[in-house]
Enzyme design. Sequence first.
Site, PDB file in Angstrom:
ATOM      1  N   GLU A  38       0.819  -1.211   0.000  1.00  0.00           N
ATOM      2  CA  GLU A  38       0.000   0.000   0.000  1.00  0.00           C
ATOM      3  C   GLU A  38       0.857   1.267   0.000  1.00  0.00           C
ATOM      4  OE1 GLU A  38      -2.074  -2.843   2.988  1.00  0.00           O
ATOM      5  OE2 GLU A  38      -0.114  -2.610   2.050  1.00  0.00           O
ATOM      6  N   CYS A  71      -0.189   0.527   7.574  1.00  0.00           N
ATOM      7  CA  CYS A  71      -0.685   0.898   6.249  1.00  0.00           C
ATOM      8  C   CYS A  71      -2.084   1.508   6.311  1.00  0.00           C
ATOM      9  CB  CYS A  71      -0.695  -0.324   5.338  1.00  0.00           C
ATOM     10  SG  CYS A  71       0.953  -0.945   4.962  1.00  0.00           S
ATOM     11  N   ALA A 127       9.209 -37.418  -7.558  1.00  0.00           N
ATOM     12  CA  ALA A 127       9.253 -37.710  -8.991  1.00  0.00           C
ATOM     13  C   ALA A 127       9.062 -39.204  -9.164  1.00  0.00           C
ATOM     14  CB  ALA A 127      10.589 -37.268  -9.584  1.00  0.00           C
ATOM     15  N   SER A 153      17.865 -43.521  -9.912  1.00  0.00           N
ATOM     16  CA  SER A 153      16.740 -42.599 -10.039  1.00  0.00           C
ATOM     17  C   SER A 153      17.083 -41.346 -10.839  1.00  0.00           C
ATOM     18  CB  SER A 153      16.244 -42.188  -8.643  1.00  0.00           C
ATOM     19  OG  SER A 153      17.278 -41.531  -7.916  1.00  0.00           O
ATOM     20  N   THR A 155      18.639 -40.545   1.446  1.00  0.00           N
ATOM     21  CA  THR A 155      18.782 -39.771   0.209  1.00  0.00           C
ATOM     22  C   THR A 155      20.160 -39.145   0.120  1.00  0.00           C
ATOM     23  OG1 THR A 155      16.414 -39.290   0.069  1.00  0.00           O
ATOM     24  CG2 THR A 155      17.890 -37.792  -1.081  1.00  0.00           C
ATOM     25  N   ASP A 193      22.446 -40.159  -2.967  1.00  0.00           N
ATOM     26  CA  ASP A 193      22.563 -39.173  -4.046  1.00  0.00           C
ATOM     27  C   ASP A 193      23.564 -38.062  -3.767  1.00  0.00           C
ATOM     28  OD1 ASP A 193      20.591 -40.566  -5.406  1.00  0.00           O
ATOM     29  OD2 ASP A 193      18.977 -39.324  -4.603  1.00  0.00           O
ATOM     30  N   LEU A 239      21.114 -29.718  -2.434  1.00  0.00           N
ATOM     31  CA  LEU A 239      19.827 -29.162  -2.020  1.00  0.00           C
ATOM     32  C   LEU A 239      19.796 -27.640  -2.100  1.00  0.00           C
ATOM     33  CD1 LEU A 239      19.072 -31.449   1.061  1.00  0.00           C
ATOM     34  CD2 LEU A 239      18.262 -31.714  -1.292  1.00  0.00           C
ATOM     35  N   GLU A 260      11.621 -33.613   0.364  1.00  0.00           N
ATOM     36  CA  GLU A 260      12.138 -34.164  -0.885  1.00  0.00           C
ATOM     37  C   GLU A 260      12.749 -35.544  -0.694  1.00  0.00           C
ATOM     38  OE1 GLU A 260      14.118 -31.934  -3.942  1.00  0.00           O
ATOM     39  OE2 GLU A 260      14.000 -30.119  -2.741  1.00  0.00           O
ATOM     40  N   LEU A 319      10.794 -41.594   4.199  1.00  0.00           N
ATOM     41  CA  LEU A 319      10.450 -40.315   4.811  1.00  0.00           C
ATOM     42  C   LEU A 319       9.052 -39.874   4.385  1.00  0.00           C
ATOM     43  CD1 LEU A 319      11.293 -37.897   6.547  1.00  0.00           C
ATOM     44  CD2 LEU A 319      12.347 -36.888   4.504  1.00  0.00           C
TER      45      LEU A 319
END
Length: 373
Positions: free
Chosen positions: A54, A86, A156, A170, A198, A202, A206, A296, A301
């Site tokens: 505003e 405001c 995914a 993956s 993970t 991998d 992140l 993720e 998890l």
Amino acid sequence: MAGGDRTYMERALRLAARGRGRTSPNPMVGAVLARRGTIIGEGYHAVAGADHAEVIALKAAGESTPGAVCYVTLEPCVHYGKTPPCAEALIQAGITRVVVAACDPNPVVAGKGVHRLRQAGITVDVGLLQAEAVRLNEAYFKYMQTGKPFVLLKAALSLDGKLATRTGNSRWITGELARRRVHEMRNTVDAVIVGIGTVLKDDPMLTTRLEGTEDRDPLRVVVDTRGRLPATARLLRGGRQQPLIAAGSRITQARLRQLQGRGAEVIVLPSGAGGISLPHLISELGRRAITSVMIEGGGRLATAALQAGIVDKLVLMFAPILIGGRKAPTLLQGEGIEKLTEALSIKQLTVERIGDDVLLEGYLIEPVAPWAP
């Protein structure tokens, strides 16, 4: 005038969305000032601590504000924080009507802004495009109503629901455009949670990696019950802030000190499904003013999070491939349900094509709409 009202509010919502990922723990807010059918000023809250929407709109309008209408996506504030209220700015500017999409769930505002404007003789209409305004700030509404962050679960998958092959491969199930969308999501949430499995498999950083965009890394949280995070993990070397390790009560003091010595912050939580109590973790993140979280991690998890009832929204990316195999990991693990009546129900499901992949989004817990004073 109703058609004009909607057009101006739609513009205000588009402006508000420009602050996505930059205003937390404040909401995204957009404002449009119109006078005699012409926009004379507009603005949005760009970053926490900066001028509110505003005020920016009023500054843009200059001396032409008397008699104007203000369209704002969230109720104007009435308290002094890092910026002045405001509502008072609108009153002093001579605004004669304010159209508010949604009331602010923050207890220090919560209808007080609307009341102050009406007290000053300003006409206030509440509720235009309210659902859209709440959806835009769903994390803020959840946080203000519960003190806990809004939780997204992202995964995914292949069309047959597999996270990886039976050997654990993956990379990459989904295409480049879908992977970019994940980075865009990281760029807007306050924290990302993964499991130690993970990380060991991998070794992810992140972090957010988007060309042409000012990157903003979320807080990276690793659920690591026994403190197995290796010293060589990439997330200990990259990122703009140290990772947070959520360990279990059985972690040894030696392992705890080792993790701290590697640059990680460690919190010890009670036991629960998946190793630690995920509701305790979410509550702890809320105490740190984390308003949005994206999970993720892998199937273990994800299953623990769904069983714990902490997930607000599912974001599932399906690739047009079939993996198969009884040993290939799936999103939901364990024994599963016995009856269809026990199945989790996904609400407000939407479908979007991203390249060759398909994105499905839906809610497990629907946002609570604000009230209109």
